[in-house]
Design an enzyme around this catalytic site. Structure first.
Site, PDB file in Angstrom:
ATOM      1  N   SER A 112      18.526  49.865 112.407  1.00  0.00           N
ATOM      2  CA  SER A 112      19.068  51.147 112.839  1.00  0.00           C
ATOM      3  C   SER A 112      19.065  52.143 111.682  1.00  0.00           C
ATOM      4  CB  SER A 112      20.466  50.929 113.435  1.00  0.00           C
ATOM      5  OG  SER A 112      20.914  52.068 114.122  1.00  0.00           O
TER       6      SER A 112
ATOM      7  N   ASP B   3      16.774  50.982 124.363  1.00  0.00           N
ATOM      8  CA  ASP B   3      17.328  51.715 123.227  1.00  0.00           C
ATOM      9  C   ASP B   3      16.855  53.168 123.292  1.00  0.00           C
ATOM     10  OD1 ASP B   3      18.064  52.744 120.762  1.00  0.00           O
ATOM     11  OD2 ASP B   3      16.982  51.243 119.580  1.00  0.00           O
TER      12      ASP B   3
ATOM     13  N   HIS C 176      20.000  48.555 121.925  1.00  0.00           N
ATOM     14  CA  HIS C 176      20.059  48.913 120.510  1.00  0.00           C
ATOM     15  C   HIS C 176      21.099  48.046 119.801  1.00  0.00           C
ATOM     16  CE1 HIS C 176      19.721  51.616 117.022  1.00  0.00           C
ATOM     17  NE2 HIS C 176      21.010  51.385 116.861  1.00  0.00           N
TER      18      HIS C 176
END
Length: 309
Positions: free
Chosen positions: A151, A246, A276
């Site tokens: 991320s 995501d 995600h």
């Protein structure tokens, strides 16, 4: 069409109950929940775990082996640059070490908004340089130094590779970008289709950007937002992972396509039916376990058959 979650992914999302957005819950409450969450009881065993400090940056070193000159992965955790720690992301750090056979050095960079960007990139860069400079002391192979992140940490890893290329080192062997936050384009199809996705919503993304920027105008610095780099040639080989459900899926896949087109050896895998952040607790889903195993295998292959151009 909005993709469906795998049954085990859907069950994990449901286990959290109805979740308000990050903005509604408030940063302090989100941080507290993250840091107080119980860690898995069956995390991979390490031969040794050490804590260290690179200047003022705290590190945690996961050693799956005590063999000298082991490959090394400098790992930057996720959390939108505003939350997370070496404690809360320990499961992923250990999983990467176990699967890849590399020493993993997790970096606890400063968090926004107390420390607005680029503090996080500065810490990521300082830690990477520290590891490279002290490779002999650490017992790792500087010629096989990988940067990795999930991320927001994936954005940091990509930024570090750009800075290393542009500033003459340290030499980065490979980059692992897990559903990476490498862009700021809010008009991508995946964001439009998945604005209310589980685990990360459009409002969450905007809120985290506001926290990271500290009220300043949105950045166009390519080290902070690697998608703004005009030239991706000469970067290290990349392993890019994305998740079908995501909203920032397109960011990672578009960046991977640009790396490929710049003649960077790139492996990109989209994991269907998953949300995600799924690697933070990779043991919780079949896709998570598979993704860690596949990433570790790719790294082991690269470590065993290095390419030097």
């Amino acid at each position: 069409m909005i993709p469906a979650l795998d049954p085990d992914a859907a069950a994990r999302v449901a286990s959290f109950g109805p979740l308000a957005t990050l903005r509604q819950r408030g940063l302090a409450a989100v941080r507290e929940s993250l840091e107080n969450a119980a860690l898995p009881t069956d995390m991979p065993e390490m031969r040794r775990i050490d804590d260290a400090v690179a200047g003022s940056v705290r590190l945690r070193i996961y050693r799956p082996t005590l063999e000298p000159d082991a490959p090394v992965v400098v790992y930057f955790h996720g959390g939108g640059l505003a939350m997370g720690s070496n404690h809360s992301y320990e499961p992923l750090g250990r999983a990467l070490a176990h699967a890849s056979g590399a020493v993993v050095i997790a970096v606890e960079y400063r968090l926004a908004p107390e420390h607005p960007a680029p503090a996080q990139l500065d810490d990521a860069w300082a830690a990477t340089c520290w590891v490279a400079e002290r490779s002999t002391e650490l017992g790792v192979d500087a010629a096989r130094l990988v940067v990795a992140g999930d991320s927001a940490g994936g954005g940091l890893a990509a930024g570090v590779t750009l800075a290393a290329r542009d500033h003459g080192g340290p030499r980065i062997f490979a980059q692992v970008l897990m559903y990476p936050g490498v862009d700021r384009d809010m008009g991508t199809p995946s964001i439009g289709a998945l604005a209310n996705a589980p685990m990360l919503t459009l409002d969450d993304i905007e809120y985290l950007h506001d926290l990271a920027d500290g009220g300043a105008p949105a950045t166009h610095d390519p080290y902070r937002v690697p998608a703004y780099a005009t030239d991706l040639a000469g970067l290290p080989p990349a392993i890019v992972l994305t998740a079908e459900c995501d909203p920032i899926r397109d960011w990672g896949e578009r960046y991977a396509a640009r790396l490929r087109d710049a003649h960077v050896q790139t492996t990109v895998t989209r994991y269907p039916g998953i949300y995600h952040g799924f690697l933070m607790r990779s043991e919780a889903t079949a896709r998570g376990r598979l993704a860690i195993a596949e990433t570790g295998s790719l790294l082991r292959a690269k470590f065993a058959h290095p390419l030097d151009f």
